[in-house]
Motif scaffolding. Structure first.
Motif, mmCIF file in Angstrom:
data_model
loop_
_atom_site.group_PDB
_atom_site.id
_atom_site.type_symbol
_atom_site.label_atom_id
_atom_site.label_comp_id
_atom_site.label_asym_id
_atom_site.label_seq_id
_atom_site.Cartn_x
_atom_site.Cartn_y
_atom_site.Cartn_z
ATOM 1 N N GLU A 738 0.839 -1.198 0.000
ATOM 2 C CA GLU A 738 0.000 0.000 0.000
ATOM 3 C C GLU A 738 0.879 1.255 0.000
ATOM 4 O O GLU A 738 0.585 2.243 -0.691
ATOM 5 N N PHE A 739 1.970 1.207 0.762
ATOM 6 C CA PHE A 739 2.897 2.329 0.827
ATOM 7 C C PHE A 739 3.563 2.558 -0.535
ATOM 8 O O PHE A 739 3.642 3.697 -1.026
ATOM 9 N N ALA A 740 4.041 1.496 -1.158
ATOM 10 C CA ALA A 740 4.690 1.604 -2.468
ATOM 11 C C ALA A 740 3.706 2.128 -3.510
ATOM 12 O O ALA A 740 4.060 2.943 -4.373
ATOM 13 N N SER A 741 2.467 1.661 -3.413
ATOM 14 C CA SER A 741 1.434 2.135 -4.338
ATOM 15 C C SER A 741 1.191 3.631 -4.162
ATOM 16 O O SER A 741 1.008 4.372 -5.140
ATOM 17 N N PHE A 742 1.215 4.081 -2.907
ATOM 18 C CA PHE A 742 1.011 5.506 -2.628
ATOM 19 C C PHE A 742 2.164 6.335 -3.192
ATOM 20 O O PHE A 742 1.953 7.382 -3.804
ATOM 21 N N LEU A 743 3.405 5.861 -3.005
ATOM 22 C CA LEU A 743 4.561 6.571 -3.557
ATOM 23 C C LEU A 743 4.472 6.670 -5.078
ATOM 24 O O LEU A 743 4.850 7.678 -5.677
ATOM 25 N N SER A 744 3.959 5.621 -5.692
ATOM 26 C CA SER A 744 3.766 5.636 -7.139
ATOM 27 C C SER A 744 2.681 6.625 -7.532
ATOM 28 O O SER A 744 2.826 7.371 -8.510
ATOM 29 N N GLU A 745 1.607 6.673 -6.757
ATOM 30 C CA GLU A 745 0.493 7.574 -7.040
ATOM 31 C C GLU A 745 0.922 9.033 -6.990
ATOM 32 O O GLU A 745 0.494 9.858 -7.819
ATOM 33 N N ILE A 749 8.006 7.138 -7.280
ATOM 34 C CA ILE A 749 8.658 5.949 -7.821
ATOM 35 C C ILE A 749 7.799 5.313 -8.905
ATOM 36 O O ILE A 749 6.600 5.584 -9.009
ATOM 37 N N GLU A 750 8.441 4.493 -9.713
ATOM 38 C CA GLU A 750 7.709 3.618 -10.636
ATOM 39 C C GLU A 750 8.357 2.240 -10.604
ATOM 40 O O GLU A 750 9.582 2.116 -10.471
ATOM 41 N N TYR A 758 12.423 -0.586 -8.372
ATOM 42 C CA TYR A 758 11.791 0.722 -8.472
ATOM 43 C C TYR A 758 12.812 1.748 -8.956
ATOM 44 O O TYR A 758 13.997 1.649 -8.635
ATOM 45 N N LYS A 759 12.323 2.727 -9.707
ATOM 46 C CA LYS A 759 13.169 3.860 -10.088
ATOM 47 C C LYS A 759 12.560 5.113 -9.494
ATOM 48 O O LYS A 759 11.378 5.399 -9.691
ATOM 49 N N VAL A 760 13.374 5.857 -8.755
ATOM 50 C CA VAL A 760 12.928 7.141 -8.199
ATOM 51 C C VAL A 760 13.057 8.193 -9.292
ATOM 52 O O VAL A 760 14.098 8.291 -9.953
ATOM 53 N N ALA A 761 12.003 8.967 -9.508
ATOM 54 C CA ALA A 761 11.999 9.988 -10.558
ATOM 55 C C ALA A 761 13.133 10.987 -10.328
ATOM 56 O O ALA A 761 13.433 11.362 -9.191
#
Length: 776
Positions: A738-745, A749-750, A758-761
């Protein structure tokens, strides 16, 4: 520009004819010179008719043996002919080697490349000067001889600014080219590109062998040259690894080309377009260098100092800022003008507030941008920073605590608040006589409230209007009769704009959820009651909208827009900012004149050409380097595809600041085709990223510890390292997925499934101090 190959049969001359044709069709004036003196064929390949009386061998030979005091009889005008190209906007001229006969053979045997090439006043330099004086070409293409000898390799390539080397992908060609590159160690400014031709296997497996040879030759060039240009920070990330094969210049074996007697062969030009693009870029680079070099060194620095890059700040107190010159009308603007659009979503920093304030502080600019569509529209801030007299965060908290116990609703609150704002702005008058009797109590409450400042009486009045069942009905009638019907009678539209909803409503305690639900219920109610002259424009942060849950949320599907900055919008904004400098605008007018009022109609290619004076075309030399405008756009775009226009101004200001540090430093060789170097843009990107990271921390203060924990961590994270950081610093969100999904949202990250990490923008990786290496 020399076309060279170590061995014959690789399609070098064929490629030159196609490329020359493409460039002429694009409007370039091209001169193609046949210097494959022992096997000439360029004029035959072009089917040049009529053939000129003499060729370049005759021209060189006469001047080689003529006494200095005698003028040559063969003029430059007698050694070229023109290829007629139907529908071409440019022109193509060919300088053949000469007429093939015994006299020609004798002259070639007697000529020496050193006689033609060596020296400042060599025959080659005389030819170049005379051909440029006679034809003023944009591009000079040379068909060189094969092999490593005085004519084929070193001497002719030394005569060019750029070489395109053709080779078949085998070991023999590779070794021959490596030997050539050893001979070129002293040539610092020669740009070299490789074309593999004809490649029999263009599948992924076949291209992998080509790529190995290509990488080996690129490494050889790095060792053979020692440029003192400023260098860019390492960009070896996943994108480069994934795209490297696509950037190879490859021409497959083409049977129609192999069987053709003359060129170009219809239907095959696409294979040569990438080569033409490279030459186009080089010609533009030379043109920009010539323009920038016509100014003195001091003038160059004065131009850079004149660049200001003002942010588009509709909230600025400085009224000298001409918003009509700076505001960028994006591709979403037309959708925003649609009366059915009521929800404007977007990440923080994408321009929601600038759009909100545009229609309130700069109405004439907004109406001009709308091309007359809003001439009969009244704009009113129903809530937001435009009006000082409004409830604060604490007052909304107080309202929330008292609404439900008194049987009030947030929908009723927003309706009462809307009527109060309209009264404050004198948008209506209570009717007199019998028609006004029903509004007497409402009039008594509202008329006694202060207009210029928000006081406790205003908050208490809104609570009363939201909780008194009889007054709630009267307010409905007032909005219908006094606002909607009156606007209809006057052929007007009323736009009610809402902003700052994220800042004024706390998420804790369910205040934001319930308050915003009530606001959207008001919109639904007005639609259901056909209040057609009342239009709502609600500006809301994207992540807040995604977390909202209420009945009939789908009512807003198709009636919303997500503010996104397409690349063309972004580049137009960059140009708008840059040409606020008159000296820079004068440069643009000499290369790619675009009046500021025509920026919105200009193509991306035209905008790109103008901006190349500012930051160049490619980050580095060679066809593998990324286009600068693409690099800037991608680096200021997060992993959710959101681009931040505010970050562009910060990047460009930082780049200018860094560029000025090079002033007076002779140890750094600056690229002459641009004002801002690659290192300067890199410096500006770090500034923009740092600011964006500050903003994301302000948006999500609960994640500050997590963000701080990313320092020195790889920007390419596998699941386990990210999970450990989450456990140590952000486990308030109980579930890691859920946390990773939120960071993506929120665009941090993607997930890259192929690499399983994951790649941080980049817009965050620089500012958080992350390690961007290890992306291959």
């Amino acid at each position: 520009m020399t076309f060279y190959s170590f061995k014959g049969g690789v399609g070098r001359t064929t490629a030159l004819t196609h490329v020359a044709w493409i460039l002429a069709m694009r409007g370039r004036k091209v001169v193609a010179v046949d210097l494959d003196l022992e096997a000439p064929g360029l004029s035959t390949a072009f089917n040049l008719k009529p053939q000129p009386k003499y060729g370049i061998v005759d021209y060189f030979y006469e001047r080689s043996y003529l006494p200095e005091e005698i003028n040559p009889k063969i003029s430059i005008a007698e050694i070229f002919g023109e290829v007629r190209i139907p529908n071409a906007t440019g022109r193509l001229f060919v300088v053949p080697a000469g007429s093939l006969n015994l006299d020609y053979v004798s002259k070639v045997d007697d000529l020496h490349a050193t006689t033609v090439i060596d020296g400042d006043q060599s025959l080659w330099s005389v030819f170049k000067r005379e051909i440029y004086e006679q034809l003023k070409p944009d591009i000079l293409l040379i068909d060189s001889r094969t092999g490593i000898n005085q004519w084929g390799a070193l001497s002719l390539i030394q005569a060019a600014d750029e070489a395109i080397i053709f080779l078949f992908p085998n070991e023999q060609n590779k070794q021959g080219i490596e030997l050539l590159l050893q001979s070129l160690q002293g040539l610092k400014d020669l740009s070299i590109n490789f074309v593999f031709s004809p490649v029999p296997d263009t599948t992924k497996i076949g291209l992998s062998k080509v790529k190995q040879i290509w990488e080996s030759l690129l490494n050889r060039i790095k060792r053979a040259t020692n440029d003192k240009y400023e260098t860019d920070e390492d960009e070896s990330d996943l994108d480069n690894a994934q795209n490297s094969i696509e950037e190879l210049l490859v021409i497959p074996y083409l049977l129609p080309v192999a069987l053709a007697d003359s060129y170009p062969v219809q239907g095959t030009q696409d294979y040569y377009t990438k080569i033409a693009n490279l030459i186009d870029e080089k010609a533009d680079e030379i043109k920009r260098s010539n323009i920038l070099n016509t100014n003195t060194i001091d003038e160059r620095w004065n131009i850079i100092e004149s660049l200001q890059f003002p942010e588009v700040d509709a909230d600025a107190a400085d009224q000298k800022q001409d918003l009509s010159l700076l505001f960028q009308r994006t591709t979403d603007f037309e959708k925003f003008l649609d009366n059915t659009t009521c929800l404007i979503r977007g990440r923080k920093g994408t321009g929601k507030t600038a759009l909100y304030l545009l229609f309130l502080k700069h109405k004439s600019v907004a109406q001009k941008l709308a091309h007359g569509r809003l001439d009969n529209t009244i704009f009113l801030s129903a809530h937001g920073r435009f009006k000082d007299s409004r409830p604060s965060r604490d007052e909304f908290q107080f309202i929330h605590q008292n609404l439900q116990p008194k049987n009030g609703t947030w929908e009723a609150f927003w309706r009462a608040y809307l009527l109060l704002r309209c009264h404050q702005e004198n948008l209506f008058q209570f009717p007199k006589g019998k028609k006004g009797e029903k509004f007497i109590e409402l009039k008594r409450i509202i008329n006694n409230l202060p207009r210029e400042t928000w006081q406790s009486e205003c908050t208490q009045a809104l609570l009363e209007l939201s909780t008194n069942s009889e007054l709630r009905l009267i307010i409905k009638d007032a909005i219908n009769i006094l606002l909607n019907e009156e606007a209809k009678n006057n052929s007007q539209k009323l736009w009610f704009l809402y902003d700052d909803l994220d800042e004024d409503f706390p998420e804790t305690g369910g205040v934001r959820q319930q308050a915003l639900t009530g606001l959207f219920q008001l919109v639904q109610s007005c639609d259901a009651n056909r209040l057609t002259e009342i239009r709502f424009k609600i500006f809301l942060r994207e992540d807040i909208w995604n977390r909202l849950s209420f009945d009939n949320k789908s009512h807003f599907t198709g009636r919303d827009i997500i503010l996104q900055w397409a690349k063309i919008d972004f580049l137009r904004l960059a140009l708008r900012q840059a040409i606020q400098s008159d000296p820079f605008k004068n440069l643009v007018d000499r290369v790619a004149p675009i009046p500021i009022e025509s920026i919105d109609q200009a193509s991306e290619e035209a905008i790109d050409k103008a901006l190349e004076l500012l930051w160049g075309s490619r980050r580095r030399g060679g066809n593998r380097a990324k286009n600068v405008s693409r690099w800037v756009y991608e680096r200021l775009t997060d992993s959710s595809g959101t681009t931040f226009p505010r970050s562009l101004s910060i990047l460009l200001k930082g780049a200018k600041e860094q560029e000025l540090t090079y002033k007076g430093k002779s140890s750094i060789k600056l690229r002459t085709d641009r004002l801002l170097q690659g290192n300067s843009l890199e410096f500006g990107l770090k500034k923009a990223s740092e600011k964006r990271c500050e903003e994301i921390k302000e948006e999500y203060p609960d994640l500050i510890k997590f963000f701080d924990s990313l320092k020195n961590v790889s920007a390419f994270l596998e699941k386990e390292p990210l999970q450990r950081i989450w456990q140590d610093s952000a486990n308030d969100i109980a579930d890691f997925e859920e946390f990773a999904s939120f960071l993506s949202e929120i665009g941090i990250i993607e997930w890259r499934g192929k690499e399983q990490r994951y790649k941080v923008a980049d817009i965050y990786a620089y500012g958080f101090g992350m390690d961007r290496r290890g992306g291959v």
